[in-house]
Design an enzyme around this catalytic site. Structure first.
Site, short mmCIF file in Angstrom:
data_model
loop_
_atom_site.label_atom_id
_atom_site.label_comp_id
_atom_site.label_asym_id
_atom_site.label_seq_id
_atom_site.Cartn_x
_atom_site.Cartn_y
_atom_site.Cartn_z
N ARG A 88 -28.40 42.54 41.32
CA ARG A 88 -28.83 41.39 41.55
C ARG A 88 -29.45 40.96 43.12
O ARG A 88 -29.87 39.84 43.41
CB ARG A 88 -27.76 40.44 41.41
CG ARG A 88 -27.39 40.43 39.93
CD ARG A 88 -26.26 39.04 39.63
NE ARG A 88 -25.68 39.36 38.40
CZ ARG A 88 -25.15 38.66 37.59
NH1 ARG A 88 -25.12 37.09 38.00
NH2 ARG A 88 -24.55 39.04 36.69
N ARG A 122 -22.33 28.64 24.71
CA ARG A 122 -21.62 30.06 24.72
C ARG A 122 -19.95 30.14 24.51
O ARG A 122 -19.39 29.63 25.34
CB ARG A 122 -22.29 30.77 26.15
CG ARG A 122 -21.65 32.23 26.03
CD ARG A 122 -22.59 32.97 26.80
NE ARG A 122 -22.01 32.83 28.32
CZ ARG A 122 -22.32 33.46 29.56
NH1 ARG A 122 -23.17 34.48 29.21
NH2 ARG A 122 -22.09 33.40 30.60
P1 ADP Z 1 -23.77 35.42 33.98
O1 ADP Z 1 -24.95 36.63 34.06
O2 ADP Z 1 -23.53 34.81 32.90
O3 ADP Z 1 -23.83 34.87 35.50
P2 ADP Z 1 -22.12 37.70 34.48
O4 ADP Z 1 -20.88 37.99 33.44
O5 ADP Z 1 -23.31 38.65 34.65
O6 ADP Z 1 -22.41 36.01 34.43
O7 ADP Z 1 -21.13 37.84 35.89
C1 ADP Z 1 -20.28 36.88 36.21
C2 ADP Z 1 -19.98 36.75 37.81
O8 ADP Z 1 -19.59 38.15 38.11
C3 ADP Z 1 -21.10 36.23 38.40
O9 ADP Z 1 -21.12 34.81 38.46
C4 ADP Z 1 -20.59 36.65 39.91
O10 ADP Z 1 -19.65 35.96 40.54
C5 ADP Z 1 -19.96 38.14 39.59
N1 ADP Z 1 -21.14 39.29 39.22
C6 ADP Z 1 -21.45 39.85 38.18
N2 ADP Z 1 -22.58 40.87 38.54
C7 ADP Z 1 -22.78 40.71 39.79
C8 ADP Z 1 -23.49 41.43 40.82
N3 ADP Z 1 -24.42 42.26 40.45
N4 ADP Z 1 -23.53 40.96 42.11
C9 ADP Z 1 -22.68 39.89 42.72
N5 ADP Z 1 -21.87 39.46 41.79
C10 ADP Z 1 -21.91 39.60 40.33
#
Ligand code: ADP
Ligand code: ZN
Length: 202
Positions: A88, A122
């Site tokens: 991300r 969801r």
């Molecule tokens: P969504 O895609 O629905 O926002 P995820 O399940 O992918 O949710 O992620 C949930 C939470 O986990 C995010 O809101 C963040 O707090 C954390 N997170 C997940 N992946 C990352 C990442 N690559 N970098 C930073 N935080 C992350």
């Protein structure tokens, strides 16, 4: 084969990842699932990240990168992975390139309207993590294992908007990074599409 799925929360990338994993025999690796599991099990990692995740804030890069690299070293990732929710940030993308070769980046483009509508509907299975949506899954229990469904703490409108803002602020440079390397496949999604329909677009 290693694939990155890119898209905002609610773009349907988690569901797409499951289709791809099943069709190509790849391991689905979701940083969100890794974090939620650690929070539920109250591990050291879980305690460190809980407040970020519950507020819809991103977990710092050093923690996220370490957790991901640790996960993809395991033997079930040997035949290839589908990455969902990672990278991300540009720092995460660069760290990933040092560890494995990424073959494709599938990006799903959605409007804010789609995200808000989908995340609001969801529901997730507490036993197997299967994602459901009130709009097209007309079941009270999990369609895969019969488990109970729950709505995620961070799927409230205010938190959804914060995650979306974070995503929009960082994602262009990630897409450019992969576009320059010839890895990017971009699909525009429509509000009326179910994840099955989007999958057929790729
Ligand atoms: P969504 O895609 O629905 O926002 P995820 O399940 O992918 O949710 O992620 C949930 C939470 O986990 C995010 O809101 C963040 O707090 C954390 N997170 C997940 N992946 C990352 C990442 N690559 N970098 C930073 N935080 C992350
Ligand atoms: Zn289930």
């Amino acid at each position: 084969m290693n694939i990155v799925l890119n898209g905002a929360s609610g773009s349907g990338k988690g569901t797409l990842a499951r289709f791809l994993a099943a069709d190509y025999g790849l391991q689905h690796v979701s940083t969100g699932d890794i974090f939620r599991e650690n929070i539920a099990k109250k591990t050291e990692l879980g305690r460190k990240i809980e407040s970020f995740v519950s507020q819809g804030l991103w977990v710092p890069d050093d923690i996220t990168i370490a957790a991901l690299l640790d996960r993809i070293k395991q033997s079930d990732c040997r035949n290839g992975i589908i990455l969902d929710g990672f990278p991300r940030t540009l720092a995460q993308a660069k760290a990933l390139d040092l560890a494995i070769v990424i073959d494709y980046v599938l990006a799903i483009e959605v409007t804010d309207e789609v995200v808000i509508q989908r995340l609001g509907g969801r529901f997730i299975c507490k036993d197997c993590n299967e994602i459901h949506n009130k709009r097209w899954d007309k079941t009270e229990k999990c369609k895969v294992c019969g488990g109970e469904l729950f709505q995620r703490e961070d799927d409230k409108e205010e938190t959804i908007l914060r995650r979306l803002q974070n995503f929009r602020a960082n994602n262009d440079e990630i897409l450019n990074y992969y576009r320059e390397r010839g890895k990017l496949l971009l699909v525009k999604d429509k509000i009326e599409n179910s994840p099955e329909m989007t999958y057929k677009l790729f």
